[in-house]
Design a protein around this motif. Structure first.
Motif, PDB file in Angstrom:
ATOM      1  N   GLU A 400     -34.470 -14.466   1.180  1.00 46.81           N
ATOM      2  CA  GLU A 400     -35.507 -14.702   2.198  1.00 46.81           C
ATOM      3  C   GLU A 400     -35.557 -16.176   2.590  1.00 46.81           C
ATOM      4  O   GLU A 400     -35.664 -16.516   3.778  1.00 46.81           O
ATOM      5  N   THR A 401     -35.458 -17.053   1.601  1.00 45.57           N
ATOM      6  CA  THR A 401     -35.484 -18.488   1.887  1.00 45.57           C
ATOM      7  C   THR A 401     -34.237 -18.922   2.640  1.00 45.57           C
ATOM      8  O   THR A 401     -34.304 -19.724   3.588  1.00 45.57           O
ATOM      9  N   LEU A 402     -33.079 -18.394   2.231  1.00 42.44           N
ATOM     10  CA  LEU A 402     -31.828 -18.785   2.875  1.00 42.44           C
ATOM     11  C   LEU A 402     -31.771 -18.334   4.328  1.00 42.44           C
ATOM     12  O   LEU A 402     -31.174 -19.019   5.177  1.00 42.44           O
ATOM     13  N   GLU A 403     -32.355 -17.204   4.639  1.00 45.01           N
ATOM     14  CA  GLU A 403     -32.376 -16.748   6.037  1.00 45.01           C
ATOM     15  C   GLU A 403     -33.116 -17.750   6.923  1.00 45.01           C
ATOM     16  O   GLU A 403     -32.662 -18.075   8.028  1.00 45.01           O
ATOM     17  N   LYS A 404     -34.233 -18.237   6.435  1.00 44.49           N
ATOM     18  CA  LYS A 404     -34.995 -19.240   7.196  1.00 44.49           C
ATOM     19  C   LYS A 404     -34.251 -20.570   7.238  1.00 44.49           C
ATOM     20  O   LYS A 404     -34.201 -21.242   8.283  1.00 44.49           O
ATOM     21  N   THR A 405     -33.652 -20.943   6.099  1.00 45.75           N
ATOM     22  CA  THR A 405     -32.915 -22.208   6.034  1.00 45.75           C
ATOM     23  C   THR A 405     -31.705 -22.183   6.960  1.00 45.75           C
ATOM     24  O   THR A 405     -31.394 -23.178   7.632  1.00 45.75           O
ATOM     25  N   LEU A 406     -31.018 -21.038   7.003  1.00 47.01           N
ATOM     26  CA  LEU A 406     -29.824 -20.921   7.830  1.00 47.01           C
ATOM     27  C   LEU A 406     -30.159 -21.095   9.304  1.00 47.01           C
ATOM     28  O   LEU A 406     -29.404 -21.742  10.054  1.00 47.01           O
ATOM     29  N   ASP A 407     -31.262 -20.563   9.732  1.00 48.79           N
ATOM     30  CA  ASP A 407     -31.679 -20.719  11.127  1.00 48.79           C
ATOM     31  C   ASP A 407     -31.925 -22.184  11.446  1.00 48.79           C
ATOM     32  O   ASP A 407     -31.502 -22.687  12.502  1.00 48.79           O
ATOM     33  N   LEU A 408     -32.580 -22.895  10.533  1.00 46.03           N
ATOM     34  CA  LEU A 408     -32.836 -24.323  10.742  1.00 46.03           C
ATOM     35  C   LEU A 408     -31.548 -25.130  10.708  1.00 46.03           C
ATOM     36  O   LEU A 408     -31.376 -26.086  11.487  1.00 46.03           O
ATOM     37  N   LYS A 409     -30.617 -24.747   9.800  1.00 47.46           N
ATOM     38  CA  LYS A 409     -29.356 -25.478   9.697  1.00 47.46           C
ATOM     39  C   LYS A 409     -28.516 -25.312  10.967  1.00 47.46           C
ATOM     40  O   LYS A 409     -27.849 -26.261  11.410  1.00 47.46           O
ATOM     41  N   ASN A 410     -28.546 -24.147  11.565  1.00 46.85           N
ATOM     42  CA  ASN A 410     -27.812 -23.935  12.818  1.00 46.85           C
ATOM     43  C   ASN A 410     -28.362 -24.831  13.925  1.00 46.85           C
ATOM     44  O   ASN A 410     -27.598 -25.424  14.708  1.00 46.85           O
ATOM     45  N   LYS A 411     -29.682 -24.941  13.979  1.00 53.77           N
ATOM     46  CA  LYS A 411     -30.298 -25.819  14.971  1.00 53.77           C
ATOM     47  C   LYS A 411     -29.982 -27.282  14.679  1.00 53.77           C
ATOM     48  O   LYS A 411     -29.744 -28.074  15.597  1.00 53.77           O
TER      49      LYS A 411
END
Length: 474
Positions: A400-411
């Motif tokens: 769950e945390t990585l899904e949110k982190t991945l979205d931020l990392k892409n941005k």
């Protein structure tokens, strides 16, 4: 005869009473039930029930797993442990049956003449008009048997314990397979992540080299000095050394995969372009499904069942044992007479009862040890169940945390890539200095590497969750 029966009956009652004077067998401690669900979800589908061939879509990964299942040394050793446990079960099962042996023997006897046997033989005919020889040969051929009546279930419980341990060895092998498949999958995606890191570093090095060429030209034109050139050169050298480190890690990771597959180093077939297409969709189901799907939980559950049977068998050792022995065959004092029936036919039958008296302390020690081992197995079972639940909960939180982190990392990567383009344009037009370009390139490289590591962590967490749910051994 009636008096003899009364004595035997009294002995049995007395021995049984003595055997009952043992400490109480420990019972299962109250165990808190598993929660009804992990979160507020009500879905009962558990991805752990999927076969690994269906869970993993990458064909190259599937081939690696198949190779490992055939050649991995830990897995092959686990198969041998199953064979050992199976033989132990067969041994305990055979102890319930009578033991029958065939044999032959030759003996020579001489009794002293001043003994009852010697004096009797000296005046007794062994055959008509033939006195028993002073030196008496004895030839025997036949069968002998022994059997213990399992009145108290001692042998039966030993057989049950062996069966439980045999089944437990199968679950242990399944647990090793589940761990092995998860390790291969995680290492495989780590290798692909390194391939993608290498591509990014090569791409960044090319951009840095292009910037260095511009700086050199501007130095010749008198716009910049040697300091700017060395700054850009240092960054290019740093990226090239980073590239060498990644190449070394790729080789080490490939070797580790080959080791897991039980083979010497060779190239690992893989498609690095699949790294960005994350396709793991996992349903966790309900916690109670772990009891049936996780092989490590089933293994300790079977070990607990075996320990309970060991306690029952140890307690039965306090009770009297009923045994029967016998022989049947042919016996004669001359080999030529050995098979002349019915004269040479012989048999013996003996039934007996025995109970421990002086060695009860040793039996009590064994009984108390069995109880302690049962309690230890119970605690191990409770710990394994709790650990299984915690593993699932942790991996769910990680995903769950990585899904949110991945979205931020892409941005983040998108922003830094744009900043590099802007810095290069401004640098070419003279509106930005070389330090701003250096900083933008370095930051963009770090953000791209972070994005790959986040993606790699997402793969690893999904693989670990699949394993934690009980997947990988089917």
């Amino acid at each position: 005869m009636s008096q003899f029966k009364k004595i035997i009956g009294l002995m049995i009652v007395l021995l049984a009473f003595m055997a009952c004077k043992t400490k109480a067998i420990p019972t299962d401690k109250d165990q808190k039930p598993l929660p009804e669900r992990y979160t507020n979800q009500s879905d009962t589908v558990n991805s752990g029930s999927l076969q690994w061939q269906l869970f993993y879509k990458d064909d190259n990964l599937k081939k690696l797993i198949e190779t490992a299942l055939s050649n991995n040394f830990d897995l092959l050793a686990a198969v041998q442990k199953i064979e050992i446990a199976q033989n132990q079960f067969r041994l305990k099962k055979s102890e319930l049956l009578p033991l029958v042996n065939a044999g032959a023997g030759i003996a020579q006897r001489k009794f002293g003449l001043f003994t009852m046997d010697g004096a009797g033989n000296a005046s007794t005919n062994i055959r008509p008009n033939q006195i028993v020889p002073e030196h008496l040969p004895d030839y025997q051929v036949g069968l002998n048997t022994s059997w213990e009546a399992d009145v108290w279930g001692k042998l039966k419980n030993k057989k049950k314990a062996a069966l439980a341990r045999y089944s437990g060895s199968i679950e242990a092998k399944n647990a090793i397979q589940s761990i092995l498949i998860a390790e291969i999958a995680a290492t495989y995606y780590e290798l692909i992540a390194l391939d993608n890191e290498l591509d990014i570093i090569k791409e960044t090095t090319a951009l840095q080299q292009a910037a260095l060429d511009i700086i050199k030209l501007k130095k010749e034109a008198g716009v910049y000095n040697e300091l700017a050139v060395k700054q850009f050169e240092g960054q290019v050298f740093n990226s090239k050394s980073f590239e060498l480190n990644i190449l070394q890690l790729i080789q080490i990771t490939e070797n580790h995969l080959n080791f897991l597959c039980g083979r010497f180093p060779q190239a690992i077939a893989r498609d690095k372009t699949t790294f960005s297409s994350f396709d793991f969709k996992i349903s966790t189901g309900i916690p109670s499904q772990l009891l049936a799907l996780r092989p490590d939980i089933r293994e300790v559950e079977l070990e607990l069942a075996a320990a309970k049977c060991d306690v029952k068998a140890a307690k039965a050792a306090f009770y009297p044992s009923f045994t029967m022995t016998g022989t049947v065959g042919f016996q004669a004092f001359q080999s030529a007479l050995l098979f002349q029936t019915p004269a040479s036919f012989a048999y013996t039958i003996l039934g007996g009862i025995s109970a421990p008296l002086l060695n009860r302390r040793a039996i009590k020690v064994q009984f108390n040890t069995a109880k302690a081992l049962q309690t230890e197995s119970l605690l191990k079972y409770q710990k394994t169940v709790l650990n299984g639940y915690i593993e699932v909960a942790n991996e769910m939180a990680t995903i769950e945390t990585l899904e949110k982190t991945l979205d931020l990392k892409n941005k983040e990567v998108y922003s830094y890539e744009k900043s590099v383009e802007i810095a290069n344009d401004l640098f070419k037009s003279g509106r930005a200095n070389y330090l701003e370009v250096l900083t933008a390139q370095r930051t963009a490289l770090e953000s791209k590497i972070d994005l790959i590591n986040t993606k790699k962590s997402q793969y690893k967490a999904s693989i670990n969750l699949y394993k934690a749910l009980g997947g990988g051994w089917q």
